[in-house]
Design a protein around this motif. Structure first.
Motif, PDB file in Angstrom:
ATOM      1  N   SER A   1       0.759  -1.196   0.176  1.00  0.00           N
ATOM      2  CA  SER A   1       0.102   0.152  -0.019  1.00  0.00           C
ATOM      3  C   SER A   1       0.866   1.224   0.029  1.00  0.00           C
ATOM      4  N   TYR A   2       2.337   1.198   0.143  1.00  0.00           N
ATOM      5  CA  TYR A   2       3.110   2.238   0.263  1.00  0.00           C
ATOM      6  C   TYR A   2       2.534   3.351   1.347  1.00  0.00           C
ATOM      7  N   THR A   3       2.054   2.764   2.637  1.00  0.00           N
ATOM      8  CA  THR A   3       1.557   4.065   3.382  1.00  0.00           C
ATOM      9  C   THR A   3       2.492   3.971   4.501  1.00  0.00           C
ATOM     10  N   GLY A   4       3.529   3.184   4.631  1.00  0.00           N
ATOM     11  CA  GLY A   4       4.314   3.336   5.885  1.00  0.00           C
ATOM     12  C   GLY A   4       5.130   1.913   5.968  1.00  0.00           C
ATOM     13  N   ASP A   5       6.105   1.600   5.707  1.00  0.00           N
ATOM     14  CA  ASP A   5       6.811   0.279   6.188  1.00  0.00           C
ATOM     15  C   ASP A   5       7.963   0.582   7.092  1.00  0.00           C
ATOM     16  N   PHE A   6       8.173  -0.327   7.844  1.00  0.00           N
ATOM     17  CA  PHE A   6       9.279  -0.073   8.831  1.00  0.00           C
ATOM     18  C   PHE A   6      10.206  -1.526   9.192  1.00  0.00           C
ATOM     19  N   GLU A   7      11.550  -0.935   9.472  1.00  0.00           N
ATOM     20  CA  GLU A   7      12.315  -2.258  10.035  1.00  0.00           C
ATOM     21  C   GLU A   7      12.331  -1.944  11.560  1.00  0.00           C
ATOM     22  N   LEU A   8      12.159  -2.984  12.159  1.00  0.00           N
ATOM     23  CA  LEU A   8      12.151  -2.967  13.833  1.00  0.00           C
ATOM     24  C   LEU A   8      13.465  -3.865  14.247  1.00  0.00           C
ATOM     25  N   TYR A   9      14.140  -2.989  15.205  1.00  0.00           N
ATOM     26  CA  TYR A   9      15.394  -3.463  15.567  1.00  0.00           C
ATOM     27  C   TYR A   9      15.236  -3.630  17.078  1.00  0.00           C
ATOM     28  N   ASP A  10      15.599  -4.622  17.611  1.00  0.00           N
ATOM     29  CA  ASP A  10      15.527  -4.866  19.224  1.00  0.00           C
ATOM     30  C   ASP A  10      17.020  -4.738  19.623  1.00  0.00           C
ATOM     31  N   THR A  11      17.223  -3.696  20.541  1.00  0.00           N
ATOM     32  CA  THR A  11      18.902  -3.571  20.656  1.00  0.00           C
ATOM     33  C   THR A  11      19.434  -4.326  22.076  1.00  0.00           C
ATOM     34  N   ARG A  12      18.315  -4.998  22.586  1.00  0.00           N
ATOM     35  CA  ARG A  12      18.860  -5.829  23.793  1.00  0.00           C
ATOM     36  C   ARG A  12      19.710  -6.963  23.354  1.00  0.00           C
ATOM     37  N   GLY A  13      20.792  -7.000  23.841  1.00  0.00           N
ATOM     38  CA  GLY A  13      21.936  -8.066  23.415  1.00  0.00           C
ATOM     39  C   GLY A  13      22.241  -8.002  22.091  1.00  0.00           C
ATOM     40  N   LEU A  14      22.229  -6.729  21.491  1.00  0.00           N
ATOM     41  CA  LEU A  14      22.362  -6.665  20.120  1.00  0.00           C
ATOM     42  C   LEU A  14      23.710  -6.806  19.661  1.00  0.00           C
ATOM     43  N   ASP A  15      24.080  -7.779  18.787  1.00  0.00           N
ATOM     44  CA  ASP A  15      25.297  -8.118  18.246  1.00  0.00           C
ATOM     45  C   ASP A  15      25.217  -7.816  16.779  1.00  0.00           C
ATOM     46  N   PRO A  16      25.872  -6.469  16.407  1.00  0.00           N
ATOM     47  CA  PRO A  16      25.827  -5.915  15.002  1.00  0.00           C
ATOM     48  C   PRO A  16      26.269  -7.049  13.946  1.00  0.00           C
ATOM     49  N   ASP A  17      27.004  -7.922  14.291  1.00  0.00           N
ATOM     50  CA  ASP A  17      27.536  -9.204  13.487  1.00  0.00           C
ATOM     51  C   ASP A  17      26.446 -10.140  13.328  1.00  0.00           C
ATOM     52  N   ASN A  18      25.495 -10.336  14.271  1.00  0.00           N
ATOM     53  CA  ASN A  18      24.482 -11.312  14.331  1.00  0.00           C
ATOM     54  C   ASN A  18      23.124 -10.990  14.375  1.00  0.00           C
ATOM     55  N   VAL A  19      22.650 -10.108  13.786  1.00  0.00           N
ATOM     56  CA  VAL A  19      21.376  -9.472  13.664  1.00  0.00           C
ATOM     57  C   VAL A  19      20.173 -10.163  12.970  1.00  0.00           C
ATOM     58  N   GLU A  20      19.112 -10.033  13.711  1.00  0.00           N
ATOM     59  CA  GLU A  20      17.820 -10.676  12.967  1.00  0.00           C
ATOM     60  C   GLU A  20      16.793  -9.599  12.979  1.00  0.00           C
ATOM     61  N   VAL A  21      16.319  -9.126  11.710  1.00  0.00           N
ATOM     62  CA  VAL A  21      15.490  -7.852  12.016  1.00  0.00           C
ATOM     63  C   VAL A  21      14.278  -8.113  11.225  1.00  0.00           C
ATOM     64  N   LYS A  22      13.058  -7.719  11.820  1.00  0.00           N
ATOM     65  CA  LYS A  22      11.579  -7.860  11.346  1.00  0.00           C
ATOM     66  C   LYS A  22      11.379  -6.457  10.484  1.00  0.00           C
ATOM     67  N   ILE A  23      10.840  -6.754   9.090  1.00  0.00           N
ATOM     68  CA  ILE A  23      10.486  -5.611   8.236  1.00  0.00           C
ATOM     69  C   ILE A  23       8.957  -5.886   8.208  1.00  0.00           C
ATOM     70  N   TYR A  24       8.496  -4.494   8.481  1.00  0.00           N
ATOM     71  CA  TYR A  24       6.924  -4.524   8.319  1.00  0.00           C
ATOM     72  C   TYR A  24       6.511  -3.807   6.905  1.00  0.00           C
ATOM     73  N   ILE A  25       5.827  -4.594   6.010  1.00  0.00           N
ATOM     74  CA  ILE A  25       5.465  -4.055   4.874  1.00  0.00           C
ATOM     75  C   ILE A  25       3.968  -4.109   4.766  1.00  0.00           C
ATOM     76  N   ALA A  26       3.439  -2.794   4.931  1.00  0.00           N
ATOM     77  CA  ALA A  26       1.885  -2.309   4.643  1.00  0.00           C
ATOM     78  C   ALA A  26       1.354  -2.872   3.446  1.00  0.00           C
ATOM     79  N   ILE A  27       0.221  -3.621   3.626  1.00  0.00           N
ATOM     80  CA  ILE A  27      -0.492  -4.313   2.344  1.00  0.00           C
ATOM     81  C   ILE A  27      -1.771  -3.813   2.392  1.00  0.00           C
ATOM     82  N   LYS A  28      -2.416  -3.902   1.197  1.00  0.00           N
ATOM     83  CA  LYS A  28      -3.538  -3.448   0.882  1.00  0.00           C
ATOM     84  C   LYS A  28      -4.566  -4.444   1.477  1.00  0.00           C
ATOM     85  N   SER A  29      -5.595  -4.034   2.049  1.00  0.00           N
ATOM     86  CA  SER A  29      -6.788  -4.953   2.564  1.00  0.00           C
ATOM     87  C   SER A  29      -7.384  -5.471   1.441  1.00  0.00           C
ATOM     88  N   THR A  30      -7.868  -6.674   1.532  1.00  0.00           N
ATOM     89  CA  THR A  30      -8.632  -7.288   0.262  1.00  0.00           C
ATOM     90  C   THR A  30     -10.187  -7.277   0.509  1.00  0.00           C
TER      91      THR A  30
END
Length: 163
Positions: free
Chosen positions: A134-163
């Motif tokens: 939908s291109y209304t706002g997408d975001f990456e979410l980083y949790d910095t608790r215990g963050l190791d920049p060389d071993n990160v797992e990121v959640k990316i939220y992509i806004a989608i159109k409702s059906t």
């Protein structure tokens, strides 16, 4: 990369911004590395009252058109929807209530896994018969608790159109 669908309420963010395009970011004049460097130097969580200081958002918003057009990126933290920000050098943006397809990256070095994840997201939506961005706002979410920049797992939220 795994994915699932969720609905999220309105989220208000405070942070620093830049306007760019994917073409710019793939070349030598990309603005996102400098944006992240400025963010890490700014200590935004100490400047405004944030909801969870360990969560960092990278919001992609104000899309000119689609993945090929210009967009604004805000890197910052969630603030209470009723918070009025007094600091004029920070920007505020709202992620509207939306249905999101959430993609979870592989684990690895942050810039590598995020770039790979976005490549897979663009590929997914270029062939998806059911879900459309939908291109209304997408975001990456980083949790910095215990963050190791060389071993990160990121959640990316992509806004989608409702059906």
């Amino acid at each position: 990369m795994t994915n699932h669908i969720v609905t999220k309420p309105v989220i208000t963010l405070s942070g620093i911004t830049t306007r760019t395009t994917n073409a710019e970011e793939m070349g030598p004049n990309g603005r996102l590395p400098q944006l992240w460097e400025t963010f890490h130097q700014s200590n935004i969580a100490a400047q405004v009252e944030v909801v969870d200081s360990h969560l960092i958002y990278a919001l992609y918003t104000d899309y000119e058109s689609d993945a090929n057009g210009a967009y604004t990126v805000l890197v910052g933290h969630e603030i209470d929807n009723n918070t009025v920000q007094a600091d004029s050098h920070l920007s505020q943006a709202v992620i509207p209530e939306s249905t999101f397809m959430v993609f979870t990256s592989k684990k690895g070095p942050v810039f590598k896994v995020v770039a790979e994840a976005w490549g897979e997201i663009w590929e997914y939506f270029s062939h998806s018969p059911e879900e459309h961005r939908s291109y209304t706002g997408d975001f990456e979410l980083y949790d910095t608790r215990g963050l190791d920049p060389d071993n990160v797992e990121v959640k990316i939220y992509i806004a989608i159109k409702s059906t």
